[in-house]
Write an enzyme that holds these catalytic residues in place. Sequence first.
Site, PDB file in Angstrom:
ATOM      1  N   GLY A   1      74.721 109.293  55.919  1.00 46.54           N
ATOM      2  CA  GLY A   1      75.661 109.941  55.008  1.00 46.54           C
ATOM      3  C   GLY A   1      77.119 109.750  55.375  1.00 46.54           C
ATOM      4  O   GLY A   1      77.983 110.440  54.842  1.00 46.54           O
ATOM      5  N   LEU A   2      77.410 108.783  56.274  1.00 46.38           N
ATOM      6  CA  LEU A   2      78.797 108.552  56.694  1.00 46.38           C
ATOM      7  C   LEU A   2      79.401 107.315  56.028  1.00 46.38           C
ATOM      8  O   LEU A   2      80.432 106.807  56.474  1.00 46.38           O
ATOM      9  CB  LEU A   2      78.874 108.410  58.220  1.00 46.38           C
ATOM     10  N   GLY A   3      78.765 106.835  54.972  1.00 56.31           N
ATOM     11  CA  GLY A   3      79.354 105.738  54.208  1.00 56.31           C
ATOM     12  C   GLY A   3      79.250 104.380  54.878  1.00 56.31           C
ATOM     13  O   GLY A   3      80.124 103.531  54.689  1.00 56.31           O
ATOM     14  N   SER A   4      78.166 104.144  55.632  1.00 56.17           N
ATOM     15  CA  SER A   4      78.049 102.877  56.360  1.00 56.17           C
ATOM     16  C   SER A   4      77.945 101.676  55.427  1.00 56.17           C
ATOM     17  O   SER A   4      78.515 100.621  55.709  1.00 56.17           O
ATOM     18  CB  SER A   4      76.839 102.922  57.308  1.00 56.17           C
TER      19      SER A   4
ATOM     20  N   ASP B   1      82.607 106.451  47.997  1.00 53.24           N
ATOM     21  CA  ASP B   1      82.538 105.962  49.376  1.00 53.24           C
ATOM     22  C   ASP B   1      83.403 104.731  49.585  1.00 53.24           C
ATOM     23  O   ASP B   1      84.168 104.644  50.560  1.00 53.24           O
ATOM     24  CB  ASP B   1      81.088 105.637  49.753  1.00 53.24           C
TER      25      ASP B   1
ATOM     26  N   GLU C   1      78.418  97.597  46.609  1.00 54.17           N
ATOM     27  CA  GLU C   1      77.722  98.884  46.645  1.00 54.17           C
ATOM     28  C   GLU C   1      76.699  99.005  45.519  1.00 54.17           C
ATOM     29  O   GLU C   1      75.636  99.609  45.699  1.00 54.17           O
ATOM     30  CB  GLU C   1      78.757 100.024  46.524  1.00 54.17           C
TER      31      GLU C   1
END
Length: 387
Positions: A143-146, A204, A193
């Site tokens: 959930g950290l936008g990797s 994101d 994305e």
Amino acid sequence: MEVKARAPGKIILSGEHAVVHGSTAVAASIDLCTYVSLQVPPCTGHDDRLTIQLKDMALEFSWPIGRIREALSSLGGPFPATPTSCSTESFKLILALVEEQKIPEAKIALASGVSAFLWLYTSILGFKPATVVVTSDLPLGSGLGSSAALCVAFSAALLACADSVNTDMKQEGWSVFGESELELLNKWAFEGEKIIHGKPSGIDNTVSTYGNMIKFRSGNLTRIKSSMPLKMLITNTKVGRNTKALVAGVSERTLRHPDAMTSVFNAVDSISKELADVIQTPAPDDLSIITKEEKLQELMEMNQGLLQCMGVSHSSIETVLRTTLKYNLASKLTGAGGGGCVLTLLPTLLSETIVDKVIAELESCGFQCLIAGIGGNGAEICFSASS
């Protein structure tokens, strides 16, 4: 010449889930990044290859340029100045190239990321041989936008290599992009994305591209900037979660309790707006910063309570909350919930001894702890002579 790019991950400071129901949310970049190194040697016509190395996973994928040209020549690239969506037909052609690599079953989730890379590469640079190396500070799927950071870093390096952005190759160290370049970069990253996630919100990749913070509601994004330094402890519970199921669960609860949930969403909206105001308001002295940190802690606690009302917490998240509360620290989940990551605000006056104790206790539970600065730069580029 070697082109290097880096792009930050992101956190949701407030408003997750409620934003789907019309509330305001606030997202911010973090100074944990994904790094892409790109080297394009001269074409020799003999054994020219496109190779991507995922260093953190000790994986490498490689294709002869002739094979890529044979498979994808009908796409008509490159067109670096015109961000273009990958059609269903194009995706099938790219997927065939990816499947040739026989990705290990345990790593099969990487296939979409490799597919996004091939689309971005051939669309922006065409059929040139290259070696691309990827490393990252960001845990995958937490959930950290990797994935967004990956697409942004890919796009930044490729556009710089294609001379599609104004960059000074003689400048030493990392440099930022201009406004128009960031817009082009963000559009390409969004196309990547879409290959990975299908229908992403675009939040994101926008946070990763531009950095700082973003306030968003009902599709409208407003870029904001913090007037104060913020530092968070990010605890990765390592518990996987099904985002679609969690989002659906909130919607089902809303159908069962429409009046109560409307009140919850309205409260979250107020929290997000106040949080954005607090962050942007100038802090002329240390006392002002401390006062603002106290307000942020209260807002985070209230937001977490409302997320519990939505039913998206988890026993692992509650363990983090109990642990940090013992040290009078405020925490909240970030993103979908049901596991994933938890944010803990680290106040300016908090001693390193306390931070170390908190981290030790959380790590004893099997969690991963990362400390990150909040609201820093977005995508950056750097050039160096090839070794």
